[in-house]
Design an enzyme around this catalytic site. Sequence first.
Site, PDB file in Angstrom:
ATOM      1  N   SER A  70       0.800  -1.229   0.000  1.00 37.70           N
ATOM      2  CA  SER A  70       0.000   0.000   0.000  1.00 37.70           C
ATOM      3  C   SER A  70       0.830   1.275   0.000  1.00 37.70           C
ATOM      4  O   SER A  70       0.262   2.356  -0.191  1.00 37.70           O
ATOM      5  CB  SER A  70      -0.932   0.024   1.204  1.00 37.70           C
ATOM      6  OG  SER A  70      -1.982  -0.879   1.002  1.00 37.70           O
ATOM      7  N   LYS A  73       0.357   3.424  -2.974  1.00 36.34           N
ATOM      8  CA  LYS A  73      -0.852   4.257  -3.120  1.00 36.34           C
ATOM      9  C   LYS A  73      -0.502   5.746  -3.087  1.00 36.34           C
ATOM     10  O   LYS A  73      -1.205   6.565  -3.677  1.00 36.34           O
ATOM     11  CB  LYS A  73      -1.872   3.895  -2.030  1.00 36.34           C
ATOM     12  CG  LYS A  73      -2.445   2.493  -2.265  1.00 36.34           C
ATOM     13  CD  LYS A  73      -3.298   1.952  -1.133  1.00 36.34           C
ATOM     14  CE  LYS A  73      -3.796   0.559  -1.528  1.00 36.34           C
ATOM     15  NZ  LYS A  73      -4.247  -0.283  -0.460  1.00 36.34           N
ATOM     16  N   TYR A 195      -4.297  -2.821 -10.043  1.00 35.44           N
ATOM     17  CA  TYR A 195      -4.167  -2.622  -8.590  1.00 35.44           C
ATOM     18  C   TYR A 195      -3.253  -3.692  -7.990  1.00 35.44           C
ATOM     19  O   TYR A 195      -2.360  -3.386  -7.192  1.00 35.44           O
ATOM     20  CB  TYR A 195      -5.562  -2.641  -7.952  1.00 35.44           C
ATOM     21  CG  TYR A 195      -5.525  -2.560  -6.447  1.00 35.44           C
ATOM     22  CD1 TYR A 195      -5.357  -1.338  -5.798  1.00 35.44           C
ATOM     23  CD2 TYR A 195      -5.633  -3.712  -5.662  1.00 35.44           C
ATOM     24  CE1 TYR A 195      -5.299  -1.262  -4.417  1.00 35.44           C
ATOM     25  CE2 TYR A 195      -5.574  -3.645  -4.284  1.00 35.44           C
ATOM     26  CZ  TYR A 195      -5.412  -2.419  -3.663  1.00 35.44           C
ATOM     27  OH  TYR A 195      -5.342  -2.354  -2.292  1.00 35.44           O
ATOM     28  N   TYR A 246      -4.188   3.969   8.308  1.00 39.44           N
ATOM     29  CA  TYR A 246      -5.536   3.417   8.495  1.00 39.44           C
ATOM     30  C   TYR A 246      -6.126   3.779   9.842  1.00 39.44           C
ATOM     31  O   TYR A 246      -5.994   4.919  10.293  1.00 39.44           O
ATOM     32  CB  TYR A 246      -5.518   1.891   8.273  1.00 39.44           C
ATOM     33  CG  TYR A 246      -4.807   1.563   6.997  1.00 39.44           C
ATOM     34  CD1 TYR A 246      -5.397   1.887   5.776  1.00 39.44           C
ATOM     35  CD2 TYR A 246      -3.540   1.028   7.000  1.00 39.44           C
ATOM     36  CE1 TYR A 246      -4.740   1.651   4.597  1.00 39.44           C
ATOM     37  CE2 TYR A 246      -2.878   0.785   5.822  1.00 39.44           C
ATOM     38  CZ  TYR A 246      -3.483   1.098   4.627  1.00 39.44           C
ATOM     39  OH  TYR A 246      -2.819   0.874   3.472  1.00 39.44           O
ATOM     40  N   VAL A 264       1.265  -3.610   3.947  1.00 39.89           N
ATOM     41  CA  VAL A 264       1.271  -4.883   4.672  1.00 39.89           C
ATOM     42  C   VAL A 264       2.512  -5.739   4.388  1.00 39.89           C
ATOM     43  O   VAL A 264       2.681  -6.784   5.003  1.00 39.89           O
ATOM     44  CB  VAL A 264      -0.008  -5.727   4.440  1.00 39.89           C
ATOM     45  CG1 VAL A 264      -1.232  -5.042   5.014  1.00 39.89           C
ATOM     46  CG2 VAL A 264      -0.195  -6.050   2.968  1.00 39.89           C
TER      47      VAL A 264
HETATM   48  O1  DON Z   1      -5.303  -4.695  -1.223  1.00 39.38           O
HETATM   49  C1  DON Z   1      -4.611  -5.410  -0.541  1.00 39.38           C
HETATM   50  O2  DON Z   1      -5.114  -6.222   0.183  1.00 39.38           O
HETATM   51  C2  DON Z   1      -3.108  -5.326  -0.525  1.00 39.38           C
HETATM   52  N1  DON Z   1      -2.536  -5.722  -1.700  1.00 39.38           N
HETATM   53  C3  DON Z   1      -2.596  -3.963  -0.108  1.00 39.38           C
HETATM   54  C4  DON Z   1      -2.832  -3.840   1.286  1.00 39.38           C
HETATM   55  C5  DON Z   1      -1.967  -2.960   2.053  1.00 39.38           C
HETATM   56  O3  DON Z   1      -0.763  -2.916   2.007  1.00 39.38           O
HETATM   57  C6  DON Z   1      -2.750  -2.214   3.000  1.00 39.38           C
HETATM   58  N2  DON Z   1      -1.982  -1.942   4.091  1.00 39.38           N
HETATM   59  N3  DON Z   1      -1.532  -1.729   4.994  1.00 39.38           N
END
Ligand code: DON
Length: 310
Positions: A70, A73, A195, A246, A264
């Site tokens: 993420s 983003k 994405y 978040y 993540v």
């Molecule tokens: O959309 C998702 O589930 C992941 N590929 C990205 C999530 C992410 O890194 C959100 N984070 N903290």
Amino acid sequence: MEQQAVALDYQAVLEQVAADVAPLIGSGRPAAYIPALAGVDPGRFGMAVADLHGTVHGVGDWRRPFSAQSITKVFTLALVLAAGGDALWRRVGREPSGNPFNSLVQLEYENGIPRNPFINAGALVVTDALQTLTGDASSELLEFLREESGNPELGFDAEVAASEAAHGDRNAALAHFMASYGNIAGPVPALLDHYFWQCSIEMSCADLTLAARFLARHGLRADGSRLLSRSEAKQINAVMLTCGTYDAAGEFAHRVGLPGKSGVGGGIVAVVPGRCTLCVWSPGLDERGNSVAGVAALDRFTTLTGLSVF
Ligand code: DON
């Protein structure tokens, strides 16, 4: 009293931070919901700082690539604001959600307009906007990251992207739901591909500190050209501070006091506007998806240096 910018020995600070957070490395759990990420060694830790001119200092695994997830983003948002301007803010808000990053619940109450660009729903809208503007959102993003980091080797991790796609029901649900409100312009399957590719980009702490420098340079790219207006760079930093981690954004602001964006994969990028960019990586996550040792390291960094936006 006005504070003068004093020269800091970043290397010494990073070594101190690494020693201070060593007991926390391995705490938390690597992301389990994407099988390709679950096997990452939780004992890894790296941290880097880049100054405005691109000199990078680092400790530990700061040159080892990891899944940016993420954190990407932030860059997608920057490219959309650069190419499409303010129109994006009619499709996505800029308020903290107070909900997990992949939550669906607010979307129906709020008519398919995601709270902010950093929860998954918001990032899907931003990726859709980049796809409309460029015709190839994930390649456009990768090219930008290669240029800003000066690392032509950056690439997608096909295994992570495939793993995300195979476990992507929730993201697919978010995208289709927003499409039903007319807030997704292109076909959902292609949007999801872009994405997932975007999330799978592998970068090191060094790469990420360099790539994020336009946020510390008030919108100026590595080559000196302008990507964003000063005001747009401020907007991205502000939304990172309020929404970048978040439902833990309040806690992160309290502890670290900097705009930050987590992923993540265990990485977190943070910005000291007008001064430097930081990136820390350690795969063990807390229950809200932020790196345990990573947040602690940024907390130590701002405490030791006094460098925060407050
Ligand atoms: O959309 C998702 O589930 C992941 N590929 C990205 C999530 C992410 O890194 C959100 N984070 N903290």
